[in-house]
Write an enzyme that holds these catalytic residues in place. Structure first.
Site, PDB file in Angstrom:
ATOM      1  N   ALA A 368       0.826  -1.215   0.000  1.00 53.78           N
ATOM      2  CA  ALA A 368       0.000   0.000   0.000  1.00 53.78           C
ATOM      3  C   ALA A 368       0.855   1.258   0.000  1.00 53.78           C
ATOM      4  O   ALA A 368       2.014   1.245   0.427  1.00 53.78           O
ATOM      5  CB  ALA A 368      -0.932  -0.002   1.208  1.00 53.78           C
ATOM      6  N   CYS A 369       0.238   2.358  -0.493  1.00 55.22           N
ATOM      7  CA  CYS A 369       0.973   3.597  -0.691  1.00 55.22           C
ATOM      8  C   CYS A 369       0.955   4.498   0.524  1.00 55.22           C
ATOM      9  O   CYS A 369       0.429   5.616   0.477  1.00 55.22           O
ATOM     10  CB  CYS A 369       0.418   4.322  -1.912  1.00 55.22           C
ATOM     11  SG  CYS A 369       0.632   3.343  -3.392  1.00 55.22           S
ATOM     12  N   PHE A 370       1.474   4.005   1.627  1.00 53.36           N
ATOM     13  CA  PHE A 370       1.834   4.892   2.741  1.00 53.36           C
ATOM     14  C   PHE A 370       2.985   4.227   3.476  1.00 53.36           C
ATOM     15  O   PHE A 370       3.084   3.003   3.501  1.00 53.36           O
ATOM     16  CB  PHE A 370       0.650   5.218   3.657  1.00 53.36           C
ATOM     17  CG  PHE A 370       0.062   4.042   4.395  1.00 53.36           C
ATOM     18  CD1 PHE A 370      -0.816   3.178   3.751  1.00 53.36           C
ATOM     19  CD2 PHE A 370       0.360   3.810   5.727  1.00 53.36           C
ATOM     20  CE1 PHE A 370      -1.368   2.099   4.425  1.00 53.36           C
ATOM     21  CE2 PHE A 370      -0.185   2.738   6.413  1.00 53.36           C
ATOM     22  CZ  PHE A 370      -1.059   1.878   5.762  1.00 53.36           C
TER      23      PHE A 370
END
Ligand SMILES: *Cc1c(COP(=O)(O)O)cnc(C)c1O
Length: 460
Positions: A368-370
């Site tokens: 995921a993009c965090f």
């Protein structure tokens, strides 16, 4: 004869061996592969073993013929084939929403082995439960009013009870501590006048026959759990003394046994819990009360494994990072609250064999993009390389079955495994992997024009 501790060690060793076999077979049989970068695996033998251990622990403590219902907390692993397996192993279901009730019914769990406990039941849900004959534990005075209206004059088919909160305090994890003074569940017994109110509520309602307390989940020490059950027992004795009859005939002591996520050790076991319960409240087991339990995590956690391919292995600022396909979407609690919910990670090579070789400190990251999307941070493991697999252990409850749709990541497939009878491993699909088309559909794909064609107020 093998001693208890030796038996537990052997069971743990066998469980690990089964898991290793299953990961290898999943890679070999293509369950894990180019098109399936993350899967959930469920150990059918292990699930059966835990269900049998739960039943044996209580059966050994009560006189023969005492009604004991082990209602699996569906929220822990809301998968129909799992509920069916547990039904075959002699368990029922504890449900807390229309969805969970529907899952239990789809699994064929009969109404008389189902308990409804939701904290926010609507009138329609209560009506349905009573029509089906499902046991209901009312949460609060307002819900009891609703039951009054539904029960009318005829004796209800459903066993009906009241959930109480013994307000004994919390455990190590606030979010799973249900018996703090201000917890949202049940009637707080230590609030002023509450205990008398509860006794009166029973005396006024001859059909109210059960008391329910679920003193907490992961992180609650065994003695605190047992004290919750003991307080419930004492209250039942008080109500029955005042009523001059055995009005309360069943005690629902909830679930909440913790799992050791830091090691393979199985303690505390159901047998240990029963021993502590019997010391705190011997009367629980003398056969005067039917018993209901609602275990979730302790039945299922050990028997699930998330296996994800390492897509890339890189380094940043001197830290090794394995970028895998398992992160917040399958291990939401761990990613958002890593201190409270650490997971063990096992390293496997590209062929699914336990990875050997030098151990290094590394992060195991999700897709995921965090930047916080980490299954494990600074963990010492055999060095994970591109094409290897990382397995998040003990994820059979409250993990991969609880998909979180961040980044529109698809739900992984879930497969049960068992010995195939000729030395290999057989798999069965428990849940199909979600397709990208399904992701689009559940994200409003059929309503693509909905907003562009919506007219402004007053326009024509
Ligand atoms: C969550 C819950 C359970 C199960 O708890 P575990 O810790 O998974 O055993 C049982 N009863 C109630 C009412 C619950 O909310």
């Amino acid at each position: 004869m093998e001693g208890r501790a030796a038996g537990e060690v052997r069971q743990a060793r066998e469980r690990v061996a089964r898991r290793d076999e299953a990961v290898r077979a999943a890679a070999e049989q293509g369950l894990l592969g180019p098109d399936a970068a993350v899967v959930g695996l469920l150990d059918v033998s292990g699930i059966r073993e835990s269900a049998a251990a739960l039943r044996a622990a209580f059966d050994a403590a009560v006189p023969p013929g005492t009604p004991v219902l082990h209602a699996f907390a569906v929220k822990a692993t809301p998968l129909v084939p799992v509920l069916r397996l547990l039904r075959e192993a002699g368990l029922g279901a504890e449900v807390a929403s229309p969805g969970e009730l529907a899952l239990a019914r789809a699994a064929g769990i009969p109404a008389e082995r189902t308990v409804l406990d939701a904290p926010a039941k609507t009138p329609a849900e209560l009506r349905e439960a009573l029509a089906l004959g499902i046991a209901v534990n009312a949460d609060n005075p307002q819900e009891l009013d609703r039951l009054d209206a539904l029960v009318g004059r005829a004796a209800p088919r459903s066993p009906l009870g009241l959930r109480v909160n013994p307000q004994l305090g919390g455990g190590a994890i606030r979010a799973t501590s249900t018996a703090t003074a201000t917890a949202k569940f049940g009637v707080g017994l230590r609030d002023e006048g509450a205990r008398d109110w509860v006794v009166r509520a029973f005396l006024e309602r001859p059909w109210l026959t059960r008391l329910h307390a679920h003193t907490g989940s992961q992180g609650i020490p065994l003695p605190l759990l047992a004290r919750g059950a003991a307080e419930t027992y004492a209250l039942a004795e008080e109500i029955n003394a005042r009523a001059g009859r055995r009005q309360v005939d069943t005690l629902d002591i909830g679930g909440g046994l913790s799992v050791d996520f830091a090691s393979e050790a199985s303690a505390p076991t159901y047998a240990q819990y029963v021993r502590v319960l019997a010391e705190e409240a011997p009367g629980l087991f003398d056969g005067r009360y039917g018993l209901v339990t609602e275990f979730g995590r302790s039945l299922m956690a050990r028997h699930g494994t998330v296996v994800a391919r390492v897509e890339y292995a890189k380094s940043a600022g001197g830290r090794r990072i394995a970028v895998t396909h398992a992160g917040v979407q399958v291990a939401t609690r761990t990613v958002y609250a890593p201190e409270a919910w650490p997971l063990r990670i096992a390293a496997y090579d590209a062929k699914g064999r336990p990875k050997q070789g030098p151990e290094v400190v590394q992060d195991v990251a999700g897709p995921a993009c965090f930047s916080g999307d980490l299954l494990a941070e600074g963990r010492t493991l055999p060095e994970l390389e591109q094409g290897d697999h990382a397995a998040a252990l003990d994820t059979g409850a409250y993990y991969f079955a609880h998909h979180y749709a961040y980044n529109s990541l698809a739900r992984p497939g879930i497969y049960g495994f068992a010995p195939d009878g000729s030395g290999g491993i057989a798999f069965a699909t428990v849940r199909e992997p979600q397709t990208v088309a399904e992701v689009v559909a559940e994200s409003g794909g059929a309503h693509a024009d909905a907003l562009t064609t919506l007219r402004a107020p007053g326009s024509r």
